[in-house]
Design a protein around this motif. Sequence first.
Motif, PDB file in Angstrom:
ATOM      1  N   LEU A  82       0.830  -1.205   0.000  1.00 40.54           N
ATOM      2  CA  LEU A  82       0.000   0.000   0.000  1.00 40.54           C
ATOM      3  C   LEU A  82       0.867   1.259   0.000  1.00 40.54           C
ATOM      4  CD1 LEU A  82      -2.757  -1.064   2.555  1.00 40.54           C
ATOM      5  CD2 LEU A  82      -3.032  -0.764   0.088  1.00 40.54           C
ATOM      6  N   ALA A  83       1.967   1.233   0.761  1.00 43.55           N
ATOM      7  CA  ALA A  83       2.865   2.382   0.792  1.00 43.55           C
ATOM      8  C   ALA A  83       3.483   2.632  -0.583  1.00 43.55           C
ATOM      9  CB  ALA A  83       3.957   2.164   1.841  1.00 43.55           C
ATOM     10  N   ALA A  84       3.835   1.568  -1.305  1.00 44.71           N
ATOM     11  CA  ALA A  84       4.411   1.733  -2.642  1.00 44.71           C
ATOM     12  C   ALA A  84       3.369   2.264  -3.632  1.00 44.71           C
ATOM     13  CB  ALA A  84       4.975   0.401  -3.131  1.00 44.71           C
ATOM     14  N   ILE A  85       2.142   1.744  -3.530  1.00 43.70           N
ATOM     15  CA  ILE A  85       1.083   2.197  -4.442  1.00 43.70           C
ATOM     16  C   ILE A  85       0.789   3.681  -4.263  1.00 43.70           C
ATOM     17  CG2 ILE A  85      -1.383   1.949  -4.942  1.00 43.70           C
ATOM     18  CD1 ILE A  85      -1.073  -1.039  -4.326  1.00 43.70           C
ATOM     19  N   VAL A  86       0.839   4.155  -3.033  1.00 42.94           N
ATOM     20  CA  VAL A  86       0.554   5.569  -2.761  1.00 42.94           C
ATOM     21  C   VAL A  86       1.814   6.417  -2.886  1.00 42.94           C
ATOM     22  CG1 VAL A  86      -0.260   7.209  -1.032  1.00 42.94           C
ATOM     23  CG2 VAL A  86      -1.390   4.984  -1.278  1.00 42.94           C
ATOM     24  N   GLY A  87       2.929   5.925  -2.337  1.00 46.22           N
ATOM     25  CA  GLY A  87       4.124   6.750  -2.201  1.00 46.22           C
ATOM     26  C   GLY A  87       4.841   7.034  -3.507  1.00 46.22           C
ATOM     27  N   ILE A  88       4.978   6.044  -4.383  1.00 52.19           N
ATOM     28  CA  ILE A  88       5.743   6.254  -5.621  1.00 52.19           C
ATOM     29  C   ILE A  88       5.034   7.231  -6.559  1.00 52.19           C
ATOM     30  CG2 ILE A  88       6.601   5.099  -7.695  1.00 52.19           C
ATOM     31  CD1 ILE A  88       7.264   2.687  -5.940  1.00 52.19           C
ATOM     32  N   PRO A  89       3.737   7.074  -6.849  1.00 51.59           N
ATOM     33  CA  PRO A  89       3.073   8.109  -7.668  1.00 51.59           C
ATOM     34  C   PRO A  89       3.090   9.495  -7.020  1.00 51.59           C
ATOM     35  CG  PRO A  89       1.747   6.114  -7.602  1.00 51.59           C
ATOM     36  CD  PRO A  89       2.826   5.939  -6.589  1.00 51.59           C
ATOM     37  N   LEU A  90       2.914   9.542  -5.687  1.00 50.47           N
ATOM     38  CA  LEU A  90       2.963  10.829  -4.996  1.00 50.47           C
ATOM     39  C   LEU A  90       4.342  11.465  -5.149  1.00 50.47           C
ATOM     40  CD1 LEU A  90       1.514  12.868  -3.183  1.00 50.47           C
ATOM     41  CD2 LEU A  90       2.290  11.546  -1.206  1.00 50.47           C
ATOM     42  N   GLY A  91       5.391  10.661  -5.093  1.00 48.89           N
ATOM     43  CA  GLY A  91       6.738  11.181  -5.298  1.00 48.89           C
ATOM     44  C   GLY A  91       6.929  11.731  -6.700  1.00 48.89           C
ATOM     45  N   PHE A  92       6.366  11.065  -7.716  1.00 50.72           N
ATOM     46  CA  PHE A  92       6.448  11.580  -9.086  1.00 50.72           C
ATOM     47  C   PHE A  92       5.752  12.940  -9.189  1.00 50.72           C
ATOM     48  CE2 PHE A  92       7.789   7.416 -10.590  1.00 50.72           C
ATOM     49  CZ  PHE A  92       8.563   7.746 -11.689  1.00 50.72           C
ATOM     50  N   ILE A  93       4.586  13.068  -8.567  1.00 50.21           N
ATOM     51  CA  ILE A  93       3.832  14.327  -8.638  1.00 50.21           C
ATOM     52  C   ILE A  93       4.593  15.443  -7.929  1.00 50.21           C
ATOM     53  CG2 ILE A  93       1.708  15.485  -7.918  1.00 50.21           C
ATOM     54  CD1 ILE A  93       0.303  12.745  -8.250  1.00 50.21           C
ATOM     55  N   ILE A  94       5.133  15.144  -6.741  1.00 51.30           N
ATOM     56  CA  ILE A  94       5.858  16.164  -5.975  1.00 51.30           C
ATOM     57  C   ILE A  94       7.115  16.600  -6.718  1.00 51.30           C
ATOM     58  CG2 ILE A  94       7.173  16.542  -3.847  1.00 51.30           C
ATOM     59  CD1 ILE A  94       5.142  14.717  -2.436  1.00 51.30           C
ATOM     60  N   ASN A 132      12.573   9.882  -1.962  1.00 54.09           N
ATOM     61  CA  ASN A 132      13.582   9.480  -2.953  1.00 54.09           C
ATOM     62  C   ASN A 132      13.047   9.571  -4.379  1.00 54.09           C
ATOM     63  OD1 ASN A 132      16.270   8.133  -1.756  1.00 54.09           O
ATOM     64  ND2 ASN A 132      14.596   7.833  -0.332  1.00 54.09           N
ATOM     65  N   THR A 133      11.793   9.205  -4.578  1.00 54.13           N
ATOM     66  CA  THR A 133      11.218   9.324  -5.923  1.00 54.13           C
ATOM     67  C   THR A 133      11.109  10.780  -6.336  1.00 54.13           C
ATOM     68  OG1 THR A 133       9.927   7.304  -5.544  1.00 54.13           O
ATOM     69  CG2 THR A 133       9.248   8.713  -7.364  1.00 54.13           C
ATOM     70  N   ALA A 134      10.695  11.647  -5.430  1.00 54.66           N
ATOM     71  CA  ALA A 134      10.594  13.075  -5.740  1.00 54.66           C
ATOM     72  C   ALA A 134      11.959  13.669  -6.067  1.00 54.66           C
ATOM     73  CB  ALA A 134       9.956  13.817  -4.569  1.00 54.66           C
ATOM     74  N   VAL A 135      12.974  13.291  -5.312  1.00 53.41           N
ATOM     75  CA  VAL A 135      14.330  13.787  -5.592  1.00 53.41           C
ATOM     76  C   VAL A 135      14.801  13.306  -6.960  1.00 53.41           C
ATOM     77  CG1 VAL A 135      16.745  13.599  -4.887  1.00 53.41           C
ATOM     78  CG2 VAL A 135      14.992  14.007  -3.173  1.00 53.41           C
ATOM     79  N   GLY A 136      14.533  12.052  -7.293  1.00 60.11           N
ATOM     80  CA  GLY A 136      14.927  11.538  -8.598  1.00 60.11           C
ATOM     81  C   GLY A 136      14.250  12.270  -9.744  1.00 60.11           C
ATOM     82  N   VAL A 137      12.962  12.547  -9.598  1.00 59.16           N
ATOM     83  CA  VAL A 137      12.239  13.272 -10.656  1.00 59.16           C
ATOM     84  C   VAL A 137      12.794  14.687 -10.799  1.00 59.16           C
ATOM     85  CG1 VAL A 137       9.997  14.197 -11.344  1.00 59.16           C
ATOM     86  CG2 VAL A 137      10.142  11.903 -10.373  1.00 59.16           C
ATOM     87  N   SER A 138      13.113  15.335  -9.702  1.00 60.00           N
ATOM     88  CA  SER A 138      13.641  16.704  -9.769  1.00 60.00           C
ATOM     89  C   SER A 138      15.038  16.752 -10.374  1.00 60.00           C
ATOM     90  CB  SER A 138      13.666  17.322  -8.364  1.00 60.00           C
ATOM     91  OG  SER A 138      14.583  16.644  -7.520  1.00 60.00           O
TER      92      SER A 138
END
Length: 328
Positions: free
Chosen positions: A151-163, A218-224
């Motif tokens: 559940l954390a991956a399903i919510v956290g990874i897309p949220l990181g992409f958006i952020i 970490n996902t948000a940092v990678g996208v940025s």
Amino acid sequence: MSTASINKEHLTLIVNEVDSNVVEAKTQLIDEDNVNALLDKNSHMKMIVDQNKAKSMSLDKANANASENSINSKTTEFLKTSIPAIFGILLFLGFWTLLSQQQPILPNPISTWHSAVELFSHPFHRNSLDDQGIGWNIISSLQRVGLGFGLAAIVGIPLGFIIGRYEFMARMTAPVIGILRPVSPLAWLPLGLLVMGAAGPAAIWVIFISSIWPMVINTAVGVSKVPQDYMNVAKVLNLSEWKIITKISFPYVLPYMMTGVRLSIGIAWLVIVAAEMLNGGAGIGFWLWDEYNASNYEHIIIAIFVVGIIGLLLELALISIANRFNYE
């Protein structure tokens, strides 16, 4: 018959005999030439065969040397890796033995080993919910970790992409993440029990809220960190947002994302042990606490090793997955 006629016949015989000898001599010369040519050809073929044999032997020798060098290199590398690890394990066991002699209540390595052999001889026996093998408790814990972490991956990874993709979202969520991220995982447990009213869902909630932050950050940092040149090319090509995420951002972000996933699975596995110790029910954390109450101290040490080994295996599995999908 006249003398002239006899001489003519005699001359004819002589000429025919000479012609026969000449033909025979020519044939002999041709045969000798053919034989010499065949001998020369056979000698040349033999030379080629000998050269090929020499080359083949040289190649076999080179391959054997290369194989031997490869084996020696692998042996050296194995020894460099294994000898320090073996030395570390022996040092740890020696320190453990010395400590158990100073504190007799602490089990020593030998008694713990015998207890582990007996314990894992029947890992899946089940007499009741409170009396079941360690295998069932491990499976119960892994199920909770899988649900909470998933559940954390399903919510956290897309949220990181958006952020990471939109600066406005990054500024909006920064205060919330900054406040909630440092909260101790066990501080969320009473809230989970209050809202959900059961120990199992509350433990899953604690895993979810504790393991989501590394994946988001970490996902948000990678996208940025995606180079601006890539985004400019995407604008020129008029790519859709889905194409930008799947074709440009995702391959670049994957190493950052997998780092967050590895951190999250470690946190999730740590949290479930503590949550089960407080909640009760089936699970490796509850089993550890129950063995402490029953004064089975060997089982406590076994539970510590089991938790550590499973955590290591989970991390190695994620590293293997990350290497398989590495775009570099």
